[in-house]
Design an enzyme around this catalytic site. Structure first.
Site, short mmCIF file in Angstrom:
data_model
loop_
_atom_site.label_atom_id
_atom_site.label_comp_id
_atom_site.label_asym_id
_atom_site.label_seq_id
_atom_site.Cartn_x
_atom_site.Cartn_y
_atom_site.Cartn_z
CB SER A 168 -0.82 -0.02 1.38
OG SER A 168 -1.49 1.18 1.30
CE1 TYR A 210 -3.86 -2.36 5.03
CE2 TYR A 210 -3.24 0.10 4.49
CZ TYR A 210 -3.63 -1.34 4.07
OH TYR A 210 -3.87 -1.49 2.76
#
Length: 253
Positions: free
Chosen positions: A144, A159
Protein backbone atom coordinates in the site's frame (compact mmCIF):
# COMPACT_ATOMS: atom_id res chain seq x y z
CA UNK A 1 6.24 -22.85 -20.79
CA UNK A 2 3.07 -20.79 -21.19
CA UNK A 3 0.69 -19.47 -18.57
CA UNK A 4 -2.09 -21.63 -20.01
CA UNK A 5 -0.28 -24.60 -18.44
CA UNK A 6 -0.22 -23.04 -14.97
CA UNK A 7 -2.41 -21.94 -12.09
CA UNK A 8 -2.43 -18.47 -10.57
CA UNK A 9 -3.48 -18.31 -6.91
CA UNK A 10 -5.12 -15.11 -5.66
CA UNK A 11 -5.83 -14.81 -1.94
CA UNK A 12 -8.69 -12.73 -0.59
CA UNK A 13 -10.38 -12.50 -3.98
CA UNK A 14 -14.07 -12.98 -3.19
CA UNK A 15 -15.10 -9.35 -2.57
CA UNK A 16 -17.18 -8.09 -5.48
CA UNK A 17 -15.48 -4.70 -5.74
CA UNK A 18 -12.04 -5.81 -4.61
CA UNK A 19 -8.63 -5.74 -6.27
CA UNK A 20 -8.31 -9.50 -5.77
CA UNK A 21 -11.40 -10.35 -7.77
CA UNK A 22 -10.42 -7.98 -10.58
CA UNK A 23 -6.94 -9.54 -10.60
CA UNK A 24 -8.36 -13.05 -10.81
CA UNK A 25 -10.46 -11.93 -13.80
CA UNK A 26 -7.47 -10.29 -15.50
CA UNK A 27 -5.25 -13.35 -15.01
CA UNK A 28 -7.98 -15.59 -16.43
CA UNK A 29 -8.27 -13.30 -19.45
CA UNK A 30 -4.52 -13.81 -19.97
CA UNK A 31 -5.02 -17.58 -20.03
CA UNK A 32 -4.16 -18.68 -16.50
CA UNK A 33 -6.10 -21.31 -14.60
CA UNK A 34 -7.18 -19.35 -11.52
CA UNK A 35 -7.59 -20.38 -7.89
CA UNK A 36 -9.53 -17.97 -5.68
CA UNK A 37 -8.78 -18.45 -1.98
CA UNK A 38 -10.91 -16.63 0.57
CA UNK A 39 -12.41 -16.90 4.04
CA UNK A 40 -15.77 -16.57 2.29
CA UNK A 41 -16.10 -19.96 0.60
CA UNK A 42 -19.39 -19.11 -1.13
CA UNK A 43 -17.90 -15.87 -2.45
CA UNK A 44 -14.78 -17.68 -3.65
CA UNK A 45 -16.87 -20.26 -5.53
CA UNK A 46 -19.07 -17.53 -7.00
CA UNK A 47 -15.98 -15.69 -8.26
CA UNK A 48 -14.56 -18.89 -9.72
CA UNK A 49 -17.82 -19.74 -11.49
CA UNK A 50 -18.00 -16.23 -12.97
CA UNK A 51 -14.39 -16.48 -14.18
CA UNK A 52 -14.91 -19.90 -15.77
CA UNK A 53 -18.05 -18.71 -17.57
CA UNK A 54 -16.52 -15.47 -18.79
CA UNK A 55 -13.07 -16.63 -19.83
CA UNK A 56 -13.42 -20.35 -20.54
CA UNK A 57 -10.61 -21.35 -18.20
CA UNK A 58 -10.55 -23.67 -15.23
CA UNK A 59 -11.23 -21.80 -12.01
CA UNK A 60 -11.29 -23.02 -8.41
CA UNK A 61 -12.95 -21.32 -5.46
CA UNK A 62 -11.62 -22.58 -2.14
CA UNK A 63 -12.18 -21.70 1.50
CA UNK A 64 -8.89 -20.61 3.03
CA UNK A 65 -7.91 -18.72 6.16
CA UNK A 66 -4.38 -17.56 5.36
CA UNK A 67 -3.64 -17.05 9.05
CA UNK A 68 -4.15 -20.79 9.69
CA UNK A 69 -1.42 -23.13 8.43
CA UNK A 70 -3.77 -26.10 8.35
CA UNK A 71 -6.31 -24.24 6.25
CA UNK A 72 -3.59 -23.14 3.83
CA UNK A 73 -2.23 -26.70 3.60
CA UNK A 74 -5.69 -28.09 2.83
CA UNK A 75 -6.28 -25.55 0.04
CA UNK A 76 -2.85 -26.16 -1.49
CA UNK A 77 -3.33 -29.94 -1.32
CA UNK A 78 -6.66 -29.61 -3.14
CA UNK A 79 -5.00 -27.60 -5.90
CA UNK A 80 -2.12 -30.06 -6.15
CA UNK A 81 -4.63 -32.84 -6.80
CA UNK A 82 -7.00 -31.03 -9.16
CA UNK A 83 -5.26 -28.08 -10.87
CA UNK A 84 -2.20 -27.45 -13.03
CA UNK A 85 1.03 -26.56 -11.21
CA UNK A 86 1.00 -23.19 -9.47
CA UNK A 87 3.03 -20.62 -11.39
CA UNK A 88 1.85 -17.39 -9.77
CA UNK A 89 0.79 -16.23 -6.33
CA UNK A 90 -0.87 -12.90 -5.63
CA UNK A 91 -0.76 -12.10 -1.91
CA UNK A 92 -3.87 -9.95 -1.89
CA UNK A 93 -5.58 -11.04 1.35
CA UNK A 94 -5.34 -8.22 3.84
CA UNK A 95 -7.18 -6.16 6.40
CA UNK A 96 -6.86 -2.50 7.21
CA UNK A 97 -7.10 -0.54 10.41
CA UNK A 98 -7.52 3.22 10.81
CA UNK A 99 -6.81 3.15 14.56
CA UNK A 100 -4.40 5.78 15.82
CA UNK A 101 -1.23 4.45 17.46
CA UNK A 102 -2.11 5.90 20.85
CA UNK A 103 -5.37 3.93 20.73
CA UNK A 104 -4.28 0.65 19.15
CA UNK A 105 -4.03 -2.34 21.49
CA UNK A 106 -1.90 -5.45 21.17
CA UNK A 107 -4.79 -7.60 19.99
CA UNK A 108 -5.55 -5.35 17.04
CA UNK A 109 -1.85 -5.01 16.18
CA UNK A 110 -1.48 -8.79 16.13
CA UNK A 111 -4.64 -9.24 14.04
CA UNK A 112 -3.40 -6.83 11.36
CA UNK A 113 -0.01 -8.57 11.21
CA UNK A 114 -1.58 -12.04 11.28
CA UNK A 115 -3.42 -11.48 8.01
CA UNK A 116 -1.09 -9.16 6.12
CA UNK A 117 2.29 -10.62 7.13
CA UNK A 118 1.92 -14.07 8.67
CA UNK A 119 -0.83 -14.90 6.18
CA UNK A 120 1.43 -13.97 3.28
CA UNK A 121 4.20 -16.09 4.82
CA UNK A 122 1.93 -19.12 5.27
CA UNK A 123 0.79 -19.31 1.64
CA UNK A 124 4.11 -18.18 0.11
CA UNK A 125 6.03 -20.75 2.14
CA UNK A 126 3.75 -23.46 0.80
CA UNK A 127 3.88 -22.48 -2.87
CA UNK A 128 7.33 -21.02 -3.59
CA UNK A 129 9.27 -24.30 -3.11
CA UNK A 130 7.31 -25.89 -5.97
CA UNK A 131 7.93 -22.86 -8.17
CA UNK A 132 11.66 -23.02 -7.43
CA UNK A 133 11.73 -26.73 -8.17
CA UNK A 134 10.05 -26.19 -11.54
CA UNK A 135 12.27 -23.19 -12.35
CA UNK A 136 9.43 -20.71 -12.83
CA UNK A 137 7.30 -18.58 -10.57
CA UNK A 138 5.76 -15.17 -10.10
CA UNK A 139 4.88 -13.74 -6.68
CA UNK A 140 3.19 -10.36 -6.23
CA UNK A 141 2.48 -8.70 -2.89
CA UNK A 142 -0.34 -6.19 -2.49
CA UNK A 143 1.27 -3.57 -0.28
CA UNK A 144 0.00 0.00 0.00
CA UNK A 145 1.00 3.60 -0.45
CA UNK A 146 0.53 3.74 3.35
CA UNK A 147 3.71 1.69 3.71
CA UNK A 148 5.70 4.26 1.75
CA UNK A 149 4.30 7.56 3.00
CA UNK A 150 3.41 6.48 6.54
CA UNK A 151 -0.38 6.11 6.50
CA UNK A 152 -2.39 9.27 6.23
CA UNK A 153 -5.16 8.11 3.89
CA UNK A 154 -7.05 5.28 5.56
CA UNK A 155 -4.48 3.10 7.30
CA UNK A 156 -3.11 3.71 10.77
CA UNK A 157 0.28 2.72 12.17
CA UNK A 158 -0.45 -1.02 12.44
CA UNK A 159 -1.57 -1.21 8.81
CA UNK A 160 1.34 0.88 7.53
CA UNK A 161 3.82 -1.23 9.50
CA UNK A 162 2.35 -4.49 8.21
CA UNK A 163 2.32 -3.31 4.62
CA UNK A 164 5.91 -2.08 4.97
CA UNK A 165 6.85 -5.52 6.31
CA UNK A 166 5.49 -6.99 3.07
CA UNK A 167 7.88 -4.79 1.08
CA UNK A 168 10.90 -6.07 3.00
CA UNK A 169 9.60 -9.64 2.74
CA UNK A 170 9.25 -9.32 -1.04
CA UNK A 171 12.66 -7.75 -1.62
CA UNK A 172 14.54 -10.29 0.46
CA UNK A 173 12.65 -13.19 -1.10
CA UNK A 174 13.38 -11.79 -4.56
CA UNK A 175 17.12 -11.98 -3.86
CA UNK A 176 16.87 -15.54 -2.60
CA UNK A 177 14.72 -17.11 -5.30
CA UNK A 178 15.74 -15.03 -8.31
CA UNK A 179 18.41 -17.56 -9.37
CA UNK A 180 15.70 -20.25 -9.30
CA UNK A 181 13.48 -18.57 -11.89
CA UNK A 182 11.05 -16.98 -9.43
CA UNK A 183 10.39 -13.24 -9.43
CA UNK A 184 8.90 -11.37 -6.47
CA UNK A 185 7.46 -7.88 -6.77
CA UNK A 186 5.15 -5.57 -4.88
CA UNK A 187 2.34 -3.28 -5.94
CA UNK A 188 1.49 -0.28 -3.76
CA UNK A 189 -1.96 1.05 -4.65
CA UNK A 190 -3.05 4.53 -3.64
CA UNK A 191 -6.68 5.59 -3.55
CA UNK A 192 -8.62 2.79 -5.27
CA UNK A 193 -12.40 2.54 -5.47
CA UNK A 194 -13.08 -0.71 -3.55
CA UNK A 195 -15.42 -1.93 -0.82
CA UNK A 196 -12.85 -0.79 1.75
CA UNK A 197 -12.62 2.81 0.54
CA UNK A 198 -15.89 3.32 -1.34
CA UNK A 199 -18.15 4.21 1.58
CA UNK A 200 -15.50 6.41 3.17
CA UNK A 201 -15.07 8.41 -0.02
CA UNK A 202 -17.98 10.78 -0.07
CA UNK A 203 -18.55 14.46 -0.74
CA UNK A 204 -15.92 16.97 0.26
CA UNK A 205 -13.42 14.41 1.49
CA UNK A 206 -13.45 12.65 -1.86
CA UNK A 207 -13.07 15.97 -3.69
CA UNK A 208 -10.14 16.99 -1.48
CA UNK A 209 -8.34 13.69 -1.98
CA UNK A 210 -8.84 13.67 -5.74
CA UNK A 211 -7.66 17.28 -5.96
CA UNK A 212 -4.22 16.00 -4.94
CA UNK A 213 -4.05 13.34 -7.67
CA UNK A 214 -2.40 14.57 -10.88
CA UNK A 215 -4.47 12.32 -13.18
CA UNK A 216 -7.64 13.79 -11.68
CA UNK A 217 -9.47 10.67 -10.50
CA UNK A 218 -9.33 7.91 -7.96
CA UNK A 219 -8.01 4.53 -9.06
CA UNK A 220 -10.01 1.62 -10.41
CA UNK A 221 -9.41 -2.01 -9.50
CA UNK A 222 -8.51 -2.72 -13.14
CA UNK A 223 -5.62 -0.24 -12.87
CA UNK A 224 -4.03 -2.50 -10.27
CA UNK A 225 -5.15 -5.84 -11.72
CA UNK A 226 -3.63 -5.11 -15.14
CA UNK A 227 -0.23 -4.32 -13.60
CA UNK A 228 -0.26 -7.49 -11.51
CA UNK A 229 -1.11 -9.54 -14.59
CA UNK A 230 1.80 -7.92 -16.44
CA UNK A 231 4.20 -8.82 -13.63
CA UNK A 232 3.01 -12.43 -13.76
CA UNK A 233 3.81 -12.88 -17.47
CA UNK A 234 6.49 -15.32 -18.55
CA UNK A 235 8.09 -12.38 -20.41
CA UNK A 236 8.45 -10.32 -17.20
CA UNK A 237 11.28 -12.44 -15.84
CA UNK A 238 13.80 -9.60 -15.58
CA UNK A 239 11.64 -7.57 -13.20
CA UNK A 240 12.09 -8.55 -9.55
CA UNK A 241 12.43 -6.92 -6.16
CA UNK A 242 10.54 -3.88 -7.45
CA UNK A 243 7.70 -1.88 -5.92
CA UNK A 244 5.20 -0.36 -8.33
CA UNK A 245 3.19 2.67 -7.24
CA UNK A 246 -0.35 2.80 -8.63
CA UNK A 247 -1.61 6.10 -7.33
CA UNK A 248 -2.23 8.47 -10.24
CA UNK A 249 0.90 10.42 -9.33
CA UNK A 250 -0.42 11.49 -5.94
CA UNK A 251 2.81 10.63 -4.15
CA UNK A 252 5.47 11.40 -6.72
CA UNK A 253 8.88 11.33 -5.07
Amino acid sequence: MTVTDLTAVVTGAASRRGIGRATAQALAAAGWTVAVLDLDEAGAKDTADEIADRHGVQAFGLACDVTDEGSVAAAVDTLAADAPAVGALVNNAGITSPTRFLDVDGGEWDRIFAVNVRGAYNITRRLVPGMAERGFGRVVFLSSVSAERGGGVFGGVAYSAAKAAQLGFARALAREVGPLGVTVNSVAPGLIDTDITGDALQGERKEALIAGIPVGRNGRVADVADLITYLCRVESGYITGATYDVNGGSHIH
